[in-house]
Design a protein around this motif. Structure first.
Motif, PDB file in Angstrom:
ATOM      1  N   PHE A 201       0.827  -1.265   0.063  1.00  0.00           N
ATOM      2  CA  PHE A 201      -0.069   0.081  -0.003  1.00  0.00           C
ATOM      3  C   PHE A 201       1.006   1.220   0.040  1.00  0.00           C
ATOM      4  CE2 PHE A 201      -2.223   3.328   2.468  1.00  0.00           C
ATOM      5  CZ  PHE A 201      -3.284   3.399   1.468  1.00  0.00           C
ATOM      6  N   ALA A 202       1.706   1.359   0.817  1.00  0.00           N
ATOM      7  CA  ALA A 202       2.653   2.529   1.009  1.00  0.00           C
ATOM      8  C   ALA A 202       3.509   2.670  -0.270  1.00  0.00           C
ATOM      9  CB  ALA A 202       3.878   2.326   2.233  1.00  0.00           C
ATOM     10  N   ALA A 203       4.042   1.580  -1.085  1.00  0.00           N
ATOM     11  CA  ALA A 203       4.667   1.686  -2.079  1.00  0.00           C
ATOM     12  C   ALA A 203       3.757   2.074  -3.436  1.00  0.00           C
ATOM     13  CB  ALA A 203       5.339   0.101  -2.458  1.00  0.00           C
ATOM     14  N   VAL A 204       2.568   1.685  -3.435  1.00  0.00           N
ATOM     15  CA  VAL A 204       1.855   2.347  -4.329  1.00  0.00           C
ATOM     16  C   VAL A 204       1.466   3.602  -4.088  1.00  0.00           C
ATOM     17  CG1 VAL A 204      -0.806   1.990  -5.206  1.00  0.00           C
ATOM     18  CG2 VAL A 204       0.550  -0.090  -5.029  1.00  0.00           C
ATOM     19  N   MET A 205       1.237   4.114  -3.090  1.00  0.00           N
ATOM     20  CA  MET A 205       0.784   5.532  -2.700  1.00  0.00           C
ATOM     21  C   MET A 205       2.175   6.306  -3.015  1.00  0.00           C
ATOM     22  SD  MET A 205      -2.051   5.592  -2.089  1.00  0.00           S
ATOM     23  CE  MET A 205      -2.226   7.115  -1.854  1.00  0.00           C
ATOM     24  N   ILE A 206       3.309   6.043  -2.956  1.00  0.00           N
ATOM     25  CA  ILE A 206       4.623   6.705  -3.173  1.00  0.00           C
ATOM     26  C   ILE A 206       4.800   6.646  -4.762  1.00  0.00           C
ATOM     27  CG2 ILE A 206       7.221   6.618  -3.489  1.00  0.00           C
ATOM     28  CD1 ILE A 206       7.034   5.149  -0.555  1.00  0.00           C
ATOM     29  N   HIS A 207       4.299   5.690  -5.371  1.00  0.00           N
ATOM     30  CA  HIS A 207       4.552   5.710  -6.939  1.00  0.00           C
ATOM     31  C   HIS A 207       3.228   6.627  -7.526  1.00  0.00           C
ATOM     32  CE1 HIS A 207       6.558   3.614 -10.012  1.00  0.00           C
ATOM     33  NE2 HIS A 207       5.277   3.677 -10.576  1.00  0.00           N
ATOM     34  N   TYR A 208       2.156   6.738  -6.821  1.00  0.00           N
ATOM     35  CA  TYR A 208       0.919   7.412  -7.309  1.00  0.00           C
ATOM     36  C   TYR A 208       1.526   8.854  -7.147  1.00  0.00           C
ATOM     37  CZ  TYR A 208      -3.223   9.615  -7.254  1.00  0.00           C
ATOM     38  OH  TYR A 208      -4.363  10.832  -7.539  1.00  0.00           O
ATOM     39  N   GLN A 209       2.024   9.224  -6.022  1.00  0.00           N
ATOM     40  CA  GLN A 209       2.281  10.415  -5.886  1.00  0.00           C
ATOM     41  C   GLN A 209       3.519  11.145  -6.750  1.00  0.00           C
ATOM     42  OE1 GLN A 209       0.866  12.941  -4.240  1.00  0.00           O
ATOM     43  NE2 GLN A 209      -1.091  11.394  -3.617  1.00  0.00           N
ATOM     44  N   ALA A 210       4.476   9.924  -6.919  1.00  0.00           N
ATOM     45  CA  ALA A 210       5.497  10.490  -7.867  1.00  0.00           C
ATOM     46  C   ALA A 210       4.964  10.809  -9.219  1.00  0.00           C
ATOM     47  CB  ALA A 210       6.546   9.344  -7.908  1.00  0.00           C
ATOM     48  N   LEU A 211       4.082   9.930  -9.630  1.00  0.00           N
ATOM     49  CA  LEU A 211       3.373   9.872 -11.102  1.00  0.00           C
ATOM     50  C   LEU A 211       2.712  11.248 -11.149  1.00  0.00           C
ATOM     51  CD1 LEU A 211       2.355   6.151 -11.943  1.00  0.00           C
ATOM     52  CD2 LEU A 211       4.547   7.562 -12.791  1.00  0.00           C
ATOM     53  N   ARG A 212       1.965  11.842 -10.189  1.00  0.00           N
ATOM     54  CA  ARG A 212       1.353  12.769  -9.964  1.00  0.00           C
ATOM     55  C   ARG A 212       2.360  14.343 -10.037  1.00  0.00           C
ATOM     56  NH1 ARG A 212      -0.741  16.572  -6.924  1.00  0.00           N
ATOM     57  NH2 ARG A 212       0.040  15.740  -4.914  1.00  0.00           N
ATOM     58  N   LEU A 213       3.215  14.032  -9.205  1.00  0.00           N
ATOM     59  CA  LEU A 213       4.390  15.203  -9.340  1.00  0.00           C
ATOM     60  C   LEU A 213       4.926  15.364 -10.823  1.00  0.00           C
ATOM     61  CD1 LEU A 213       5.920  14.945  -5.824  1.00  0.00           C
ATOM     62  CD2 LEU A 213       4.529  16.623  -6.613  1.00  0.00           C
ATOM     63  N   LEU A 214       5.007  14.156 -11.524  1.00  0.00           N
ATOM     64  CA  LEU A 214       5.936  13.966 -12.724  1.00  0.00           C
ATOM     65  C   LEU A 214       4.738  14.671 -14.017  1.00  0.00           C
ATOM     66  CD1 LEU A 214       7.619  10.634 -12.536  1.00  0.00           C
ATOM     67  CD2 LEU A 214       8.611  13.027 -12.427  1.00  0.00           C
ATOM     68  N   SER A 215       3.416  14.428 -13.452  1.00  0.00           N
ATOM     69  CA  SER A 215       2.401  15.033 -14.490  1.00  0.00           C
ATOM     70  C   SER A 215       2.491  16.450 -14.423  1.00  0.00           C
ATOM     71  CB  SER A 215       1.218  14.236 -14.380  1.00  0.00           C
ATOM     72  OG  SER A 215       1.118  13.005 -14.341  1.00  0.00           O
TER      73      SER A 215
ATOM     74  N   GLY B 180      12.975  10.686 -12.380  1.00  0.00           N
ATOM     75  CA  GLY B 180      12.008  10.676 -11.367  1.00  0.00           C
ATOM     76  C   GLY B 180      11.489   9.316 -11.022  1.00  0.00           C
ATOM     77  N   LEU B 181      11.223   8.429 -12.076  1.00  0.00           N
ATOM     78  CA  LEU B 181      10.790   7.268 -11.912  1.00  0.00           C
ATOM     79  C   LEU B 181      11.793   6.194 -11.263  1.00  0.00           C
ATOM     80  CD1 LEU B 181       8.623   6.648 -14.995  1.00  0.00           C
ATOM     81  CD2 LEU B 181       7.687   6.840 -12.838  1.00  0.00           C
ATOM     82  N   ILE B 182      13.012   6.490 -11.539  1.00  0.00           N
ATOM     83  CA  ILE B 182      14.149   5.699 -11.010  1.00  0.00           C
ATOM     84  C   ILE B 182      14.243   6.198  -9.677  1.00  0.00           C
ATOM     85  CG2 ILE B 182      16.456   5.573 -10.807  1.00  0.00           C
ATOM     86  CD1 ILE B 182      16.745   5.640 -13.931  1.00  0.00           C
ATOM     87  N   VAL B 183      13.942   7.293  -9.022  1.00  0.00           N
ATOM     88  CA  VAL B 183      14.139   7.593  -7.634  1.00  0.00           C
ATOM     89  C   VAL B 183      12.706   7.028  -7.012  1.00  0.00           C
ATOM     90  CG1 VAL B 183      13.905   9.794  -6.312  1.00  0.00           C
ATOM     91  CG2 VAL B 183      15.357   9.910  -7.948  1.00  0.00           C
ATOM     92  N   ALA B 184      11.702   6.884  -7.546  1.00  0.00           N
ATOM     93  CA  ALA B 184      10.302   6.426  -7.049  1.00  0.00           C
ATOM     94  C   ALA B 184      10.872   4.996  -6.581  1.00  0.00           C
ATOM     95  CB  ALA B 184       9.235   6.735  -7.601  1.00  0.00           C
ATOM     96  N   HIS B 185      11.393   4.245  -7.705  1.00  0.00           N
ATOM     97  CA  HIS B 185      11.433   2.808  -7.592  1.00  0.00           C
ATOM     98  C   HIS B 185      12.522   2.490  -6.163  1.00  0.00           C
ATOM     99  CE1 HIS B 185       8.888   1.472 -10.411  1.00  0.00           C
ATOM    100  NE2 HIS B 185       9.639   2.308 -11.558  1.00  0.00           N
ATOM    101  N   VAL B 186      13.571   3.391  -6.413  1.00  0.00           N
ATOM    102  CA  VAL B 186      14.678   3.068  -5.323  1.00  0.00           C
ATOM    103  C   VAL B 186      13.908   3.547  -3.820  1.00  0.00           C
ATOM    104  CG1 VAL B 186      16.641   4.217  -4.144  1.00  0.00           C
ATOM    105  CG2 VAL B 186      16.560   3.733  -6.706  1.00  0.00           C
ATOM    106  N   LEU B 187      13.069   4.406  -3.848  1.00  0.00           N
ATOM    107  CA  LEU B 187      12.160   4.803  -2.335  1.00  0.00           C
ATOM    108  C   LEU B 187      11.664   3.424  -2.069  1.00  0.00           C
ATOM    109  CD1 LEU B 187      11.318   8.489  -2.805  1.00  0.00           C
ATOM    110  CD2 LEU B 187      12.946   7.532  -1.211  1.00  0.00           C
ATOM    111  N   GLU B 188      10.822   3.032  -3.091  1.00  0.00           N
ATOM    112  CA  GLU B 188       9.770   1.892  -2.840  1.00  0.00           C
ATOM    113  C   GLU B 188      10.740   0.703  -2.316  1.00  0.00           C
ATOM    114  OE1 GLU B 188       7.279   3.874  -6.346  1.00  0.00           O
ATOM    115  OE2 GLU B 188       8.209   1.884  -6.932  1.00  0.00           O
ATOM    116  N   ALA B 189      11.961   0.303  -3.150  1.00  0.00           N
ATOM    117  CA  ALA B 189      12.592  -0.787  -2.569  1.00  0.00           C
ATOM    118  C   ALA B 189      13.107  -0.506  -1.318  1.00  0.00           C
ATOM    119  CB  ALA B 189      13.703  -0.892  -3.596  1.00  0.00           C
ATOM    120  N   GLY B 190      13.583   0.671  -0.789  1.00  0.00           N
ATOM    121  CA  GLY B 190      14.011   1.225   0.465  1.00  0.00           C
ATOM    122  C   GLY B 190      12.944   1.101   1.390  1.00  0.00           C
ATOM    123  N   LEU B 191      11.804   1.281   1.153  1.00  0.00           N
ATOM    124  CA  LEU B 191      10.701   0.975   1.988  1.00  0.00           C
ATOM    125  C   LEU B 191      10.455  -0.336   2.189  1.00  0.00           C
ATOM    126  CD1 LEU B 191       7.917   2.220   3.155  1.00  0.00           C
ATOM    127  CD2 LEU B 191       6.748   1.219   1.107  1.00  0.00           C
TER     128      LEU B 191
END
Length: 152
Positions: free
Chosen positions: A15-29, A49-60
């Motif tokens: 859930f947290a990873a999906v929310m991080i991804h959603y917010q990243a895509l929203r900001l990138l939009s 931006g997507l690479i940073v999002a994926h790194v944050l998600e893996a870190g989570l």
């Protein structure tokens, strides 16, 4: 009971990873809509931006493994005496991307988290791919419209 805790932790991490991804895509939009940025810079912003999002998600997920191992006692890792923060991150990024080197692996209920992380990673990476495709398609359509002769 450990499996139930591992499943609950997995769902919370997903859930947290999906929310991080959603917010990243929203900001990138928002960046994609900016008239001040060049087309090339917009695409680079999406990719990095997507690479940073994926790194944050893996870190989570790495943090989730730490909680599962050290706090909840859901299992352990085989292959090293004790997992350091960097080893947890490496394991998580390998699992998130489905690389799965296999030199370190979880035992016990932690295996459930390691089994669900690649599912989340595949879905989020696919989401990133479709977002990038749409962003580049928009960029290329705009470029064609501005470079094609008007036919007047």
């Amino acid at each position: 009971m450990a499996q139930l805790y591992a499943f609950a932790l997995s769902l919370a991490l997903i859930f947290a990873a999906v929310m991080i991804h959603y917010q990243a895509l929203r900001l990138l939009s928002v960046g994609q809509a900016s008239p001040r940025l060049s087309r090339q810079l917009k695409i680079l912003l999406v990719i990095f931006g997507l690479i940073v999002a994926h790194v944050l998600e893996a870190g989570l997920f790495a943090g989730g493994y730490w909680v599962g191992d050290r706090v909840l006692g859901l299992g352990a890792f085989v292959g090293v005496p004790a997992m350091t923060a960097s080893q947890l991150f490496f394991f998580s990024i390998e699992t998130f991307t489905t690389q799965g080197v296999g030199d370190v692996y979880p035992v016990g209920a932690l295996r459930l988290i390691a089994s669900l992380e690649p599912l989340a990673g595949l879905i989020l990476i696919g989401w990133s791919g479709s977002f990038t495709f749409l962003a580049m398609g928009l960029d290329w359509r705009l470029e064609r419209k501005t470079t094609e002769p008007s036919g007047e």
